[in-house]
Write a protein that holds these residues in place. Sequence first.
Motif, PDB file in Angstrom:
ATOM      1  N   ASP A 488      14.891  20.311  23.220  1.00  0.00           N
ATOM      2  CA  ASP A 488      14.279  21.530  22.684  1.00  0.00           C
ATOM      3  C   ASP A 488      15.253  22.708  22.665  1.00  0.00           C
ATOM      4  O   ASP A 488      15.100  23.626  21.857  1.00  0.00           O
ATOM      5  N   ARG A 489      16.256  22.672  23.534  1.00  0.00           N
ATOM      6  CA  ARG A 489      17.216  23.785  23.561  1.00  0.00           C
ATOM      7  C   ARG A 489      18.412  23.543  22.631  1.00  0.00           C
ATOM      8  O   ARG A 489      19.389  24.292  22.664  1.00  0.00           O
ATOM      9  N   GLY A 490      18.315  22.489  21.814  1.00  0.00           N
ATOM     10  CA  GLY A 490      19.357  22.253  20.828  1.00  0.00           C
ATOM     11  C   GLY A 490      20.605  21.605  21.369  1.00  0.00           C
ATOM     12  O   GLY A 490      21.686  21.739  20.785  1.00  0.00           O
ATOM     13  N   VAL A 491      20.464  20.838  22.470  1.00  0.00           N
ATOM     14  CA  VAL A 491      21.593  20.143  23.088  1.00  0.00           C
ATOM     15  C   VAL A 491      21.343  18.641  22.967  1.00  0.00           C
ATOM     16  O   VAL A 491      20.221  18.165  23.188  1.00  0.00           O
ATOM     17  N   PHE A 492      22.371  17.894  22.619  1.00  0.00           N
ATOM     18  CA  PHE A 492      22.211  16.446  22.520  1.00  0.00           C
ATOM     19  C   PHE A 492      21.925  15.853  23.896  1.00  0.00           C
ATOM     20  O   PHE A 492      22.488  16.270  24.908  1.00  0.00           O
ATOM     21  N   ARG A 493      21.037  14.857  23.918  1.00  0.00           N
ATOM     22  CA  ARG A 493      20.577  14.250  25.162  1.00  0.00           C
ATOM     23  C   ARG A 493      21.221  12.872  25.352  1.00  0.00           C
ATOM     24  O   ARG A 493      21.740  12.271  24.414  1.00  0.00           O
ATOM     25  N   GLU A 497      14.672   9.260  25.650  1.00  0.00           N
ATOM     26  CA  GLU A 497      13.575   9.436  26.604  1.00  0.00           C
ATOM     27  C   GLU A 497      13.892  10.452  27.687  1.00  0.00           C
ATOM     28  O   GLU A 497      13.168  10.552  28.678  1.00  0.00           O
ATOM     29  N   THR A 498      14.959  11.196  27.550  1.00  0.00           N
ATOM     30  CA  THR A 498      15.357  12.138  28.589  1.00  0.00           C
ATOM     31  C   THR A 498      16.044  13.335  27.967  1.00  0.00           C
ATOM     32  O   THR A 498      16.511  13.269  26.821  1.00  0.00           O
ATOM     33  N   ASP A 499      16.113  14.418  28.709  1.00  0.00           N
ATOM     34  CA  ASP A 499      16.920  15.569  28.311  1.00  0.00           C
ATOM     35  C   ASP A 499      18.215  15.642  29.105  1.00  0.00           C
ATOM     36  O   ASP A 499      18.968  16.621  29.002  1.00  0.00           O
ATOM     37  N   ASP A 500      18.496  14.615  29.908  1.00  0.00           N
ATOM     38  CA  ASP A 500      19.731  14.604  30.696  1.00  0.00           C
ATOM     39  C   ASP A 500      20.958  14.567  29.793  1.00  0.00           C
ATOM     40  O   ASP A 500      20.923  14.031  28.676  1.00  0.00           O
ATOM     41  N   LEU A 501      22.037  15.101  30.309  1.00  0.00           N
ATOM     42  CA  LEU A 501      23.312  15.087  29.600  1.00  0.00           C
ATOM     43  C   LEU A 501      24.074  13.808  29.900  1.00  0.00           C
ATOM     44  O   LEU A 501      23.793  13.103  30.872  1.00  0.00           O
TER      45      LEU A 501
END
Length: 644
Positions: A488-493, A497-501
Amino acid sequence: MPDVPIQSAAALGTSSTFPPIAEYAFLSNCEQSCLVAPDGAVEWLCLPRPDAPSVFGALLDRTAGMFRFSPGNTHVPQHRRYVPGTMVLETTWQTPTGWMMVQDFLAVGRVPHEGRRPDYRRAPADFGAVGALVRIATCISGRVEAVVNCGPLFNYGTVTGNWSYSGDGYDAMTVVAAEGDMRLDLAGSIPLGLLGARCYGRTTLTQGQSAFVALSWGDSRAPANQDEAFSALNTTIDYWRDWLSAAKVPDHPWKPYLDRSALTLKGLSYAPTGAIMAASTTSLPETPGGARNWDYRFTWIRDSAFMLRSLYRLGFDWEAIEYWGFVLDAVTGGDLNRRPELQIMYGIGGERDLTEHTLDHLSGWRGARPVRVGNGAWNQQQHDVWGMIVDALDVQFHQAASEIVPAVWEGLSTFVDAAVEHWREPDQGIWEVRGDPKDFVASKVMCWVAAARGADLAEARGAAERADRWRAAADEIKAEVLDKGLSDRGVFRQHYETDDLDASLLLLPIMGFLPPDDKSIVSTVLAIADELTQDGLVLRYKVEGTDTGFSGKEGTFTICSFWLVTALAMIGENERAHALCEKLLSFAGPLQLYAEEIDATTGQHLGNFPQAFTHLALIEAVSLLIETDPTGNVGPSYNPPPAI
């Protein structure tokens, strides 16, 4: 003898007796390689190939064999270095009675061409491996005692050898493995004797005097006397310097790091096939005392595009061509007319079955177990492999291949089709995690690379139908990644299934998925720099959020840190890129070598050593910074002297 006898790791304490990984010296003749500890002991040598069982294995267990040549009463050297521009190690010792220098090298000599070797698939060069480890000691002041202590244990420390004299004197002995057909010859200018399972000898040298020993195997052409030993030294020095002289390395304060990285990549090559190993070792741990211990004496297809780019960038066109020849042989089995089969890694002879097993009798480096031989990831499904090999083909096409013959084109086109067919499926990802497959974003992007590069190549060949079909697939992959791969913050995940980097996301700008100034690329690179680092160095991922199949922490991955240097430079963060690059270069080992990981707290190197991928990423990052710096003055710490 003054030397401490080989004892069990438990008796001596595993941590205290193993040198730090970064302090090993790496020697190579491009057919064999070895690691030399600071005390002068060869603690890792596998014969007859670098992926064969060890004959000296003290690197992984203090009871698994070693070969020391150094002063008898001194274990800490005064200074160690490579003879500049070479793979010849020079160690200087100060003893209570004098000073001594030891020069160690895997000899290179002129190659006779009387007959063909069945294992040699590339065109032999004028100079190549001799099949001998040569060690020369010279007293440079006072009086010193040079001591030989050679205790091989074959088959990873499980098989002893039977020693016997060769000839009528005391200066040559032979050891034959009690099982198998391995034989080693030790000869030189020092009287030798037998003490249990070890060959030993000693001699006193005064200023200006020298002594040598040569350990040889197979049909070697080892030096027969001291004059020949020094001649072999000079030939080996000349070989490496002549090779390095072809490098296109700018006159710059960072040049020594590029030179050493180039020499290391050459040292990790296997001349008979053109393969380049990921590292020369197995089972050096990614986590101190942990179980993330892998065998890296293989060639990963993932390295191929980076390998070719680096070799061509440095001007080593022949090495690049022969490495590409190995890749073609590996995927086709040597038959261009058969359908190629792609897996993520191959043996250095093109072997496909790399079944993994453990060597439970070995303690592991500082107690890190299990020790593994083979690599269980060889038959994993990793989608990045299609993108990497097609990108490698693209590099080869634009650098050296004026045309791609129809059989190669048809074969490699199947890899583009495979990427197009399978890109929607989850996989294990670039880091070979052993948990459940996921929809890793970097894997999807590498499938895009396969389709996009394939479309470019098809268009260049006039294959319009394929070009259109693959271009449409590339567009479809990109659309899904932009839809599902961004948080949602415009960063690739890391995966859907996760927002982790994940540090593999740094490949997105490097591989051209989006322009470097794209907002999501800039946000991702900065997020990794700020949130996926420890003391400024990059982690692959947060272990608590990634199902790797193992518990515990791991160090920062040095390749990822160099990727971040490259990515920061690409997005215009030049000051941050320069600062991080200088920090990474300051972490180089004493001989400017890198393992796979760095413990950001202690600076300790972890993982297999030396690591080709780390040196590849160094070449890419450092070269980019040099090229893009208009002043030629990189970093605040460089102050050139005034002109005279």
